[in-house]
Design an enzyme around this catalytic site. Structure first.
Site, PDB file in Angstrom:
ATOM      1  N   HIS A 196       0.824  -1.209   0.000  1.00 58.14           N
ATOM      2  CA  HIS A 196       0.000   0.000   0.000  1.00 58.14           C
ATOM      3  C   HIS A 196       0.857   1.257   0.000  1.00 58.14           C
ATOM      4  O   HIS A 196       0.455   2.285  -0.546  1.00 58.14           O
ATOM      5  CB  HIS A 196      -0.948  -0.013   1.200  1.00 58.14           C
ATOM      6  CG  HIS A 196      -2.083  -0.971   1.025  1.00 58.14           C
ATOM      7  ND1 HIS A 196      -3.114  -0.733   0.152  1.00 58.14           N
ATOM      8  CD2 HIS A 196      -2.321  -2.180   1.568  1.00 58.14           C
ATOM      9  CE1 HIS A 196      -3.957  -1.743   0.185  1.00 58.14           C
ATOM     10  NE2 HIS A 196      -3.496  -2.637   1.041  1.00 58.14           N
ATOM     11  N   ARG A 303      -7.941 -12.054  -8.189  1.00 60.97           N
ATOM     12  CA  ARG A 303      -7.436 -12.997  -7.186  1.00 60.97           C
ATOM     13  C   ARG A 303      -8.187 -12.756  -5.881  1.00 60.97           C
ATOM     14  O   ARG A 303      -8.205 -11.630  -5.372  1.00 60.97           O
ATOM     15  CB  ARG A 303      -5.935 -12.786  -6.965  1.00 60.97           C
ATOM     16  CG  ARG A 303      -5.092 -12.931  -8.206  1.00 60.97           C
ATOM     17  CD  ARG A 303      -3.609 -12.710  -7.878  1.00 60.97           C
ATOM     18  NE  ARG A 303      -3.351 -11.385  -7.358  1.00 60.97           N
ATOM     19  CZ  ARG A 303      -2.887 -10.371  -8.071  1.00 60.97           C
ATOM     20  NH1 ARG A 303      -2.616 -10.538  -9.348  1.00 60.97           N
ATOM     21  NH2 ARG A 303      -2.677  -9.199  -7.516  1.00 60.97           N
ATOM     22  N   ARG A 339     -11.477 -15.542  -9.864  1.00 59.26           N
ATOM     23  CA  ARG A 339     -10.828 -16.836  -9.674  1.00 59.26           C
ATOM     24  C   ARG A 339     -11.117 -17.339  -8.257  1.00 59.26           C
ATOM     25  O   ARG A 339     -10.938 -16.604  -7.289  1.00 59.26           O
ATOM     26  CB  ARG A 339      -9.320 -16.716  -9.878  1.00 59.26           C
ATOM     27  CG  ARG A 339      -8.585 -18.050  -9.819  1.00 59.26           C
ATOM     28  CD  ARG A 339      -7.092 -17.878  -9.995  1.00 59.26           C
ATOM     29  NE  ARG A 339      -6.482 -17.213  -8.840  1.00 59.26           N
ATOM     30  CZ  ARG A 339      -5.199 -16.853  -8.778  1.00 59.26           C
ATOM     31  NH1 ARG A 339      -4.400 -17.079  -9.801  1.00 59.26           N
ATOM     32  NH2 ARG A 339      -4.726 -16.263  -7.697  1.00 59.26           N
ATOM     33  N   GLU A 438      -2.808 -24.128 -16.572  1.00 61.87           N
ATOM     34  CA  GLU A 438      -1.494 -23.856 -15.983  1.00 61.87           C
ATOM     35  C   GLU A 438      -0.746 -25.132 -15.654  1.00 61.87           C
ATOM     36  O   GLU A 438       0.407 -25.102 -15.238  1.00 61.87           O
ATOM     37  CB  GLU A 438      -1.642 -22.984 -14.732  1.00 61.87           C
ATOM     38  CG  GLU A 438      -2.662 -23.489 -13.742  1.00 61.87           C
ATOM     39  CD  GLU A 438      -3.013 -22.458 -12.682  1.00 61.87           C
ATOM     40  OE1 GLU A 438      -2.275 -21.465 -12.534  1.00 61.87           O
ATOM     41  OE2 GLU A 438      -4.043 -22.650 -11.998  1.00 61.87           O
ATOM     42  N   ASN A 461       2.632 -18.139 -15.741  1.00 64.32           N
ATOM     43  CA  ASN A 461       3.634 -18.263 -14.679  1.00 64.32           C
ATOM     44  C   ASN A 461       3.786 -19.714 -14.223  1.00 64.32           C
ATOM     45  O   ASN A 461       4.897 -20.257 -14.174  1.00 64.32           O
ATOM     46  CB  ASN A 461       3.270 -17.383 -13.489  1.00 64.32           C
ATOM     47  CG  ASN A 461       3.320 -15.902 -13.821  1.00 64.32           C
ATOM     48  OD1 ASN A 461       3.763 -15.517 -14.901  1.00 64.32           O
ATOM     49  ND2 ASN A 461       2.869 -15.073 -12.909  1.00 64.32           N
ATOM     50  N   ASP A 462       2.670 -20.355 -13.885  1.00 63.59           N
ATOM     51  CA  ASP A 462       2.733 -21.752 -13.451  1.00 63.59           C
ATOM     52  C   ASP A 462       2.936 -22.707 -14.612  1.00 63.59           C
ATOM     53  O   ASP A 462       3.595 -23.739 -14.463  1.00 63.59           O
ATOM     54  CB  ASP A 462       1.462 -22.134 -12.683  1.00 63.59           C
ATOM     55  CG  ASP A 462       1.539 -21.710 -11.221  1.00 63.59           C
ATOM     56  OD1 ASP A 462       2.657 -21.433 -10.743  1.00 63.59           O
ATOM     57  OD2 ASP A 462       0.490 -21.668 -10.551  1.00 63.59           O
ATOM     58  N   ARG A 472      10.684 -20.628 -10.271  1.00 67.51           N
ATOM     59  CA  ARG A 472      11.166 -19.311 -10.717  1.00 67.51           C
ATOM     60  C   ARG A 472      11.746 -18.478  -9.583  1.00 67.51           C
ATOM     61  O   ARG A 472      12.454 -17.503  -9.827  1.00 67.51           O
ATOM     62  CB  ARG A 472      10.038 -18.537 -11.414  1.00 67.51           C
ATOM     63  CG  ARG A 472       8.858 -18.167 -10.543  1.00 67.51           C
ATOM     64  CD  ARG A 472       7.816 -17.403 -11.358  1.00 67.51           C
ATOM     65  NE  ARG A 472       6.656 -17.026 -10.580  1.00 67.51           N
ATOM     66  CZ  ARG A 472       5.571 -17.761 -10.414  1.00 67.51           C
ATOM     67  NH1 ARG A 472       5.527 -18.957 -10.978  1.00 67.51           N
ATOM     68  NH2 ARG A 472       4.551 -17.343  -9.700  1.00 67.51           N
ATOM     69  N   CYS A 509      -2.919 -14.809 -19.220  1.00 64.07           N
ATOM     70  CA  CYS A 509      -2.554 -13.914 -18.125  1.00 64.07           C
ATOM     71  C   CYS A 509      -1.226 -14.372 -17.539  1.00 64.07           C
ATOM     72  O   CYS A 509      -0.768 -15.483 -17.791  1.00 64.07           O
ATOM     73  CB  CYS A 509      -3.639 -13.864 -17.050  1.00 64.07           C
ATOM     74  SG  CYS A 509      -4.029 -15.453 -16.309  1.00 64.07           S
TER      75      CYS A 509
END
Length: 579
Positions: A196, A303, A339, A438, A461-462, A472, A509
């Site tokens: 934040h 998410r 999701r 994924e 990513n996955d 990674r 994505c």
């Protein structure tokens, strides 16, 4: 020149763009000054009463901060302070501190610090950077309470002149109390892009770099610093000739950002007229406003894990419904893909019901948890379905690895819809159900998967991790994490073609979607929907408006015939296709 710069160089994470040059002012952290002392037997309740008074004072200040930030900056940035209030009013969180004081017989300051550290351990294990940085919110709350419990030393910054703030960690409450006219930039040892404080820095137009290892030990008050919030670097006491180089770079970067902002109202089309829809990945309302400001077509990935991790419990159906409804309202008619929870590995809520796994990322996680804990799965589905009466929603299921799982998910989904109908609760009867691609097993059988779902979302990513067996985040094997690996590209191409043939939508994505290096190739491979971090949207649109899809389709065919990352990288860098 490179050797000279290296002596003065620290690399971190770019958190807020811009380049500034100025003197350092080093913040002191009160958490390092907390001392543990024993409380006399029978006086624990007095210590608890002292803590309660401190908490009440902090809550009052947080409410004031919320009003102030709402008026001066915006409601989105102000919401964090009400979230902090909710945490301080959460009986589970506070009762654990009270219990520690009673059972351990220690002072309130030390008990608060210990509880904050326990929460941080859980959060910092997580693989999602956005969620990982929520540990800083808890530290911020702890600091504010501790400052009420013990005499607060000066932070070391008198701000008589504009300075660059250097700190181990800079919290939202630190940030809003700074005189913006006297702060040139932030530089911190900890934190991430999604913190934040970073979000506030971007809102205030203050450059920031975080994750600078060893920063506080290497910088002293008065040092001349260069903070490069675009590249994520900090330079300490450079020679004057190098400082002049950065002044010129500062001017050119400012000019570039001004030009980049001009693409916001423009269409996201290639030179030959093909529309590429740019969606945003968000973790909450803070990201949503940036996504809308930068012209996101919609929300390609919402998410939902963060609130569960902040409160360390499973939220009720009504709590989830309120959250999803608010996001849909703020989205102003744009489609939102929600999701379901992607807890798993070391991201799982620690409730003591299972032993620690030897290989958590290949174990009990995500939909595997929900298909065992179906009551919890139905609870989230009910909340999402109820929210669908208030806006355009799609439901996305992560970590699917087999057709059997899809069948089981569909069964629970349809049963939940029937349950709501019997109760007379309205929802979107046409709501779509899709899965994340994924896991390589699902990519390979995509032609079967697409028959059973309404849409696909490729999580690069996955997918890269699982296809190449590479973590990674492991520095020893990180170079093997290769988005341009032929196996990865062929899986993406396979899924894209299958979806197109079945006339089902497919969105990509992950980090690849927002990287200008990969976007032309992805468009050439047939992808027309890319979902990314909101801050990548303008660069992505600029890239799309500079290419011709037809020429990149030809390039993609050549790339997919190549056998190695090296060959693919060489072809792309040689400029044989459009840039």
């Amino acid at each position: 020149m490179e050797k000279e710069i290296a002596k003065h160089f620290l690399k971190g994470i770019p958190a807020s763009p811009g380049i500034v040059i100025g003197k350092a002012c080093v913040f002191q952290d009160i958490l390092y000054l907390v001392e543990r002392r024993d409380v006399e037997k029978g006086r624990a309740e007095e210590e608890i009463l002292r803590l309660k008074r401190a908490i009440r004072q902090v809550i009052d200040e947080l409410v004031e901060d919320n009003l102030r930030v709402s008026q001066e900056i915006g409601k989105r940035e102000a919401e964090i302070f009400l979230a902090h209030v909710a945490i301080l009013e959460d009986p589970y969180f506070i009762s654990k501190i009270f219990q520690d004081i009673r059972e351990s017989g220690i002072n309130a300051e030390a008990s608060v610090l210990r509880e904050i550290e326990e929460f941080k351990k859980v959060f910092e294990k997580m693989d999602d950077p956005y969620i990982k940085t929520r540990a800083q919110d808890l530290s911020d709350i702890g600091r504010r309470v501790i400052q009420k419990l013990m005499p607060s030393p000066q932070n070391g910054c008198d701000l008589e002149e504009p300075v660059i703030i250097v700190a181990s960690e800079l919290t939202p409450s630190d940030t809003i109390r700074l005189d913006r006219e006297k702060v040139l930039a932030f530089a911190t040892e900890s934190g991430g892009k999604e913190s934040h404080a970073a979000i506030l820095a971007r809102s205030l137009g203050i450059p920031a770099v975080v994750g600078l290892e060893g920063l506080v030990s290497k910088v002293k008050k008065g040092d001349l610093l260069v903070v490069d919030g675009d590249m994520g670097i900090l330079l300490i006491n450079l020679p004057e000739e190098l400082i002049e180089n950065y002044r010129e770079l500062q001017k050119s970067r400012e000019s570039y950002r001004t030009e980049l902002s001009k693409v916001i109202p423009l269409s996201s089309e290639t030179l030959d007229g093909h529309e590429v829809r740019l969606w945003a990945n968000i973790g909450g309302l803070a990201d949503l406003e940036y996504a809308l400001h930068f012209g996101a077509y919609g929300i390609g990935l919402f998410r939902t894990e963060l609130p569960f991790l902040v409160w360390r419990r499973f939220l009720t159906e009504d709590e989830q419904f309120y959250l999803y409804q608010k996001v849909l309202t703020e989205a102003k008619g744009r489609e939102v893909t929600i999701r379901t929870l992607d807890f798993g590995g070391d991201k799982f809520i620690e409730d003591g019901r299972r032993e620690r796994e030897k290989n958590p990322f290949l174990g009990y996680r995500s939909i595997r948890v929900f298909l065992r804990e179906k009551a919890l799965f139905r609870q989230q589905l009910r909340a999402i379905l109820r929210a669908s009466a208030h806006g355009k929603v799609k439901v996305l299921i992560p970590m699917i690895s087999s057709m059997e799982e899809i069948s089981e998910v569909r069964e629970v989904f349809e049963a939940t819809k029937s349950e709501l109908r019997r109760e007379g609760i309205s929802f979107d009867e046409e709501i779509s159900l899709g899965v994340m691609v994924e896991v390589p097993s699902v990519a390979i059988i995509a032609d079967q998967v697409v028959k059973e779902v309404d849409f696909l979302s490729i999580g690069t990513n996955d997918l890269i991790q699982y296809t190449l067996a590479v973590d990674r985040d492991n520095e020893l094997v990180n170079p093997l994490y290769q988005p341009l690996n032929p196996a990865v590209l062929r899986l993406i191409q396979m899924v894209t073609e299958v979806a197109k043939k079945a006339k089902k939508s497919v969105t990509l994505c992950g980090e690849m979607a927002g990287n200008p290096t990969y976007i032309p190739l992805l468009v050439g491979m047939g992808l027309s929907d890319l979902s990314m971090n909101p801050y990548a949207l303008l660069e992505a649109k600029k890239t799309i408006r500079s290419i011709e899809r037809q020429r990149w389709e030809q390039m993609a065919r050549r790339v997919l015939d190549l056998p190695s990352v090296e060959a693919i990288s060489r072809l792309l860098s040689e400029g044989d296709g459009p840039r």
